[in-house]
Design a protein around this motif. Structure first.
Motif, mmCIF file in Angstrom:
data_model
loop_
_atom_site.group_PDB
_atom_site.id
_atom_site.type_symbol
_atom_site.label_atom_id
_atom_site.label_comp_id
_atom_site.label_asym_id
_atom_site.label_seq_id
_atom_site.Cartn_x
_atom_site.Cartn_y
_atom_site.Cartn_z
ATOM 1 N N GLU A 1 -11.851 10.290 -1.878
ATOM 2 C CA GLU A 1 -13.089 10.420 -1.102
ATOM 3 C C GLU A 1 -13.670 11.828 -1.259
ATOM 4 N N HIS B 1 0.817 -1.229 0.000
ATOM 5 C CA HIS B 1 0.000 0.000 0.000
ATOM 6 C C HIS B 1 0.843 1.267 0.000
ATOM 7 N N ASP C 1 3.372 9.599 -0.687
ATOM 8 C CA ASP C 1 2.181 8.843 -0.279
ATOM 9 C C ASP C 1 1.939 7.755 -1.319
ATOM 10 N N LEU D 1 -12.729 11.102 13.626
ATOM 11 C CA LEU D 1 -14.144 11.411 13.431
ATOM 12 C C LEU D 1 -14.894 10.175 12.952
ATOM 13 N N LEU E 1 -6.169 8.117 -0.254
ATOM 14 C CA LEU E 1 -7.596 7.885 -0.492
ATOM 15 C C LEU E 1 -8.439 9.107 -0.161
#
Ligand code: GDG
Length: 397
Positions: A310, A94, A302, A280, A306
């Motif tokens: 998003e 990832h 990075d 959150l 995501l």
């Protein structure tokens, strides 16, 4: 169907916080911080990897397909293949895979490459990760590569590129809900109904460039290019890896910057930077994305990011601007963002001004491009492509 693999508190410290997040993580992200190389941590890394491999070997049905994820488990493929040559083994990384010049610092570099070469397919986010891995395997182990396939005496290991994505439909549906709409207008009202809300959402990680973007915002307030009566910034920094010293240092620096900027530019009852060191709920996060007029995604490095995807999926109103670092994997696909080199202070400030001042027509055009891209390449497609290649590797010409 989850099958837990137990890890002791000592192993969390040595394998997870230590080798994985204080050794591999900085090394794989451009060596942005110094890595710890510690043989006790390495022993724990190997032991935990061995435990995953043994567990898998015991529970996988004959000829099963196994998909292993991420830098914490890079030794599992070879360990598993030795015990269960009948399995088809895939691995997806990832995070970025570093160039040989950095990777070769790792005292256990050969073991990591050998571990990954136990796969039938090794997947990376970007072409550069795949190229770096192949070059490391060639230089360190002298293996032969042909058309994206590494030829080994026991099997062939394919190397491929699979940029990860999000569940576009799910985010879009959440964003369209009535509760979200209500929450979004509440957020705007509580922020004092500013003209422009600039937003950052990241794990509090030194790779994400949070300090950098705060400094850029501060400089623009200082020069008057951004008006604190028109614009506010919201930064969500989710707690992560708090036991690791580099993370404690990073948090101190970010909180110092927030204090400095607010001290200088806020008015009573109206802080110019709203900083949340909190996790959150996903509902709140989606509402915040919708409230954000300008999304700042400025990592030094990075794997994908995501948050950028998003944000686009949540903007069902077709408006909003994404400022995106060239060093995020997402920059390969999200070419309708305002792309920026975050190492260039002035360029970053300029990108923020461009985003804040952008005309509605251009904003909508770019957002439409971003949304189409994320919708077309969603996470289901990512998984389908990886698994299809894993089962029937297709050597590239
Ligand atoms: C690694 C790679 C790669 C964040 N704050 C909250 C929250 N989040 C969620 C976001 C997003 C996820 O966490 C963060 O994902 P990113 O991709 O941005 O970054 P990493 O955590 O570093 O992930 C990265 C990724 O793996 C996948 O391959 O893209 O490059 O580093 O989904 O929404 N979620 C909730 N509350 C928060 O406060 N609920």
């Amino acid at each position: 169907n989850l099958h837990a693999v137990p890890i002791s508190a000592d192993e969390v410290e040595l394998h997870y916080e230590g080798f994985s997040n204080d050794g591999l993580w900085p090394l794989y992200h451009d060596a942005l911080r110094e890595s710890t190389y510690d043989s006790l941590q390495w022993d724990a890394y190997r032991n935990v990897n061995e435990r995953f491999a043994v567990t898998l070997a015991n529970i996988a049905p004959a000829d099963a397909i196994v998909w292993i994820h991420d830098y914490h488990l890079q030794l599992v493929p070879a360990m598993l293949r030795r015990q269960r040559p009948d399995l088809t083994i895939g691995f997806f990384l990832h995070i970025p895979f570093p160039p040989y010049e950095l990777f070769s610092r790792l005292p256990w570099r050969d073991e990591i490459i050998e571990g990954l070469l136990g796969c039938d397919l090794v997947g990376f986010q970007r072409p550069m990760g795949a190229a770096n891995f192949t070059a490391c395997a060639q230089q360190l182990l002298g293996v032969e590569e042909r058309n994206g396939v590494i030829e080994l005496p026991t099997h062939h290991a394919s190397v491929g590129v699979f940029p990860i994505s999000i569940d576009f439909a799910e985010v879009e549906e959440m964003a369209a809900g009535r509760a979200t709409r209500k929450l979004t207008s509440q957020i705007r009202a509580r922020l004092g109904d500013p003209e422009v809300i600039l937003l950052g959402v990241d794990r509090l990680d030194y790779t994400k460039g949070i300090g950098l973007r705060l400094r850029a915002f501060g400089a623009l307030l200082e020069s008057g290019e951004i008006d604190p009566e028109r614009c506010v910034m919201v930064q969500v920094a989710t707690p992560t890896r708090e036991a690791v010293e580099h993370y404690q240092d990073e948090r101190r620096e970010i909180e110092r910057l927030v204090g400095e900027i607010n001290g200088r530019f806020s008015r009573i009852g109206l802080p110019v930077v709203h900083y949340l060191y909190q996790t959150l709920s996903y509902d709140d996060l989606i509402a915040l994305y919708r409230a954000g007029d300008v999304m700042l995604v400025t990592p030094f490095r990075d794997g994908m990011n995501l948050v950028a995807k998003e944000y686009a999926a949540a903007h069902i109103d077709g408006d909003g601007v994404l400022v995106l670092s060239e060093f995020a994997g997402a920059a390969d696909e999200l070419t309708d963002a305002v792309l920026v080199n975050p190492h260039d202070d002035r360029a970053l400030q300029q990108a923020i001004v461009t985003a804040v001042e952008m005309h509605r027509h251009e904003r909508r055009q770019r957002m439409s491009g971003l949304r189409q891209q994320v919708q077309r390449m969603d996470v289901q497609g990512w998984a389908d492509r990886f698994l299809a290649d894993l089962v029937a590797p297709t050597p590239r010409p």
